[in-house]
Design a protein around this motif. Structure first.
Motif, PDB file in Angstrom:
ATOM      1  N   VAL A  19      34.667  74.378   5.857  1.00  0.00           N
ATOM      2  CA  VAL A  19      34.262  74.177   7.254  1.00  0.00           C
ATOM      3  C   VAL A  19      34.050  72.694   7.527  1.00  0.00           C
ATOM      4  O   VAL A  19      34.578  72.143   8.499  1.00  0.00           O
ATOM      5  N   LEU A  41      38.702  74.838  15.213  1.00  0.00           N
ATOM      6  CA  LEU A  41      37.370  75.229  14.759  1.00  0.00           C
ATOM      7  C   LEU A  41      36.320  74.811  15.789  1.00  0.00           C
ATOM      8  O   LEU A  41      35.370  75.552  16.064  1.00  0.00           O
ATOM      9  N   LEU A  72      33.744  77.542  17.625  1.00  0.00           N
ATOM     10  CA  LEU A  72      32.301  77.489  17.390  1.00  0.00           C
ATOM     11  C   LEU A  72      31.497  76.972  18.575  1.00  0.00           C
ATOM     12  O   LEU A  72      30.311  77.285  18.689  1.00  0.00           O
ATOM     13  N   ARG A  91      27.093  82.699  21.146  1.00  0.00           N
ATOM     14  CA  ARG A  91      26.467  81.398  20.924  1.00  0.00           C
ATOM     15  C   ARG A  91      25.037  81.383  21.460  1.00  0.00           C
ATOM     16  O   ARG A  91      24.123  80.833  20.819  1.00  0.00           O
ATOM     17  N   CYS A 102      26.968  72.697  13.317  1.00  0.00           N
ATOM     18  CA  CYS A 102      27.795  73.841  12.912  1.00  0.00           C
ATOM     19  C   CYS A 102      29.166  73.464  12.370  1.00  0.00           C
ATOM     20  O   CYS A 102      29.802  74.266  11.688  1.00  0.00           O
ATOM     21  N   LEU A 103      29.628  72.250  12.605  1.00  0.00           N
ATOM     22  CA  LEU A 103      30.898  71.809  12.024  1.00  0.00           C
ATOM     23  C   LEU A 103      30.687  70.984  10.753  1.00  0.00           C
ATOM     24  O   LEU A 103      31.502  71.031   9.839  1.00  0.00           O
ATOM     25  N   TYR A 118      25.652  79.480   8.192  1.00  0.00           N
ATOM     26  CA  TYR A 118      26.765  80.090   7.461  1.00  0.00           C
ATOM     27  C   TYR A 118      27.150  81.418   8.101  1.00  0.00           C
ATOM     28  O   TYR A 118      28.340  81.690   8.339  1.00  0.00           O
ATOM     29  N   TYR A 126      26.681  82.469  11.124  1.00  0.00           N
ATOM     30  CA  TYR A 126      27.296  82.260  12.439  1.00  0.00           C
ATOM     31  C   TYR A 126      28.777  81.912  12.293  1.00  0.00           C
ATOM     32  O   TYR A 126      29.653  82.562  12.887  1.00  0.00           O
ATOM     33  N   VAL A 127      29.058  80.893  11.503  1.00  0.00           N
ATOM     34  CA  VAL A 127      30.442  80.427  11.366  1.00  0.00           C
ATOM     35  C   VAL A 127      31.306  81.483  10.679  1.00  0.00           C
ATOM     36  O   VAL A 127      32.419  81.775  11.131  1.00  0.00           O
ATOM     37  N   TYR A 128      30.783  82.073   9.615  1.00  0.00           N
ATOM     38  CA  TYR A 128      31.576  83.041   8.856  1.00  0.00           C
ATOM     39  C   TYR A 128      31.854  84.302   9.673  1.00  0.00           C
ATOM     40  O   TYR A 128      32.926  84.891   9.556  1.00  0.00           O
ATOM     41  N   TYR A 147      34.783  83.586  11.955  1.00  0.00           N
ATOM     42  CA  TYR A 147      35.985  83.516  11.113  1.00  0.00           C
ATOM     43  C   TYR A 147      36.403  84.913  10.669  1.00  0.00           C
ATOM     44  O   TYR A 147      37.584  85.276  10.721  1.00  0.00           O
TER      45      TYR A 147
END
Length: 202
Positions: free
Chosen positions: A78, A111, A115, A125, A148-149, A162, A164-166, A169
């Motif tokens: 990420v 990405l 996000l 969000r 988050c990035l 983690y 949130y992002v995963y 994805y």
């Protein structure tokens, strides 16, 4: 299988020879050997050059402290913008890739877009913003490029970030027939619990 350019192989070989006495080759895997070489050689990652105003010391340290190899690798990807978003696939000349966002079907799927900007994920969000604000008792918290990035956050926030992002994805590769936001919220909590469990956090 992608062939590494000769110049890259030569550079890695030279680095290894130069630092072989500083690395215990028996105790760590090849990926960690490469990371160690980069640390010793004071190598700057591309992302460190792009966001030169960010202090990466704590970011790399926090990532190294993650106990789960899979979760560590995912967050590392990420931060380096190395996930296979449609935009990244297109730039790497993948065939038959339509770079439009899986969720909103209107903007390029980067990405950053997924996000922070996708209109279809706006309610998710908001849910995450509210969850983290309560978690850290800070009403000013807002999801942004740094947290988050780049995971430029305290380590205690890693489980939530983690997850949130995963979750985004993960869901983008599932044919979801249920309500999108409900599915994402449920997936978020499941992934957060998994992170906590894998890293022995109570």
């Amino acid at each position: 299988m992608k062939v590494i350019e000769t110049s890259a192989i030569s550079k890695l070989r030279a680095l290894l020879i130069n630092h072989k006495n500083k690395i215990d080759l028996q105790s760590i895997n090849p990926k960690n050997i490469y990371k160690k070489i980069l640390e010793i050689d004071n190598h700057k990652h591309k992302i460190e050059i792009k966001f030169s105003y960010v202090d990466y010391t704590d970011i790399w340290s926090n990532i190294r402290n993650i106990k789960s190899n899979y979760q560590q690798d995912f967050i590392y990807r990420v931060v380096h913008n190395a996930l296979p978003t449609k935009d990244n696939q297109k730039r790497r000349n993948y065939s038959n890739v339509f770079p439009i966002c899986f969720f909103c079907n209107s903007e390029n799927e980067t990405l950053n877009h997924l996000l922070l900007h996708c209109k279809k994920l706006r309610l998710f969000r908001k849910y995450i913003n509210d969850f983290i604000r309560i978690e850290i008792n800070d009403e000013t918290f807002v999801l942004n490029e740094l947290n988050c990035l780049l995971f430029n956050i305290p380590q205690e926030l890693f489980p939530s970030m983690y997850a949130y992002v995963y979750s985004i994805y993960q869901i983008s590769y599932v044919n979801n027939s249920g309500g999108l936001i409900h599915t994402l919220n449920t997936t978020f909590h499941r992934n957060r619990d998994i992170y906590l469990d894998k890293n022995n956090i109570t």
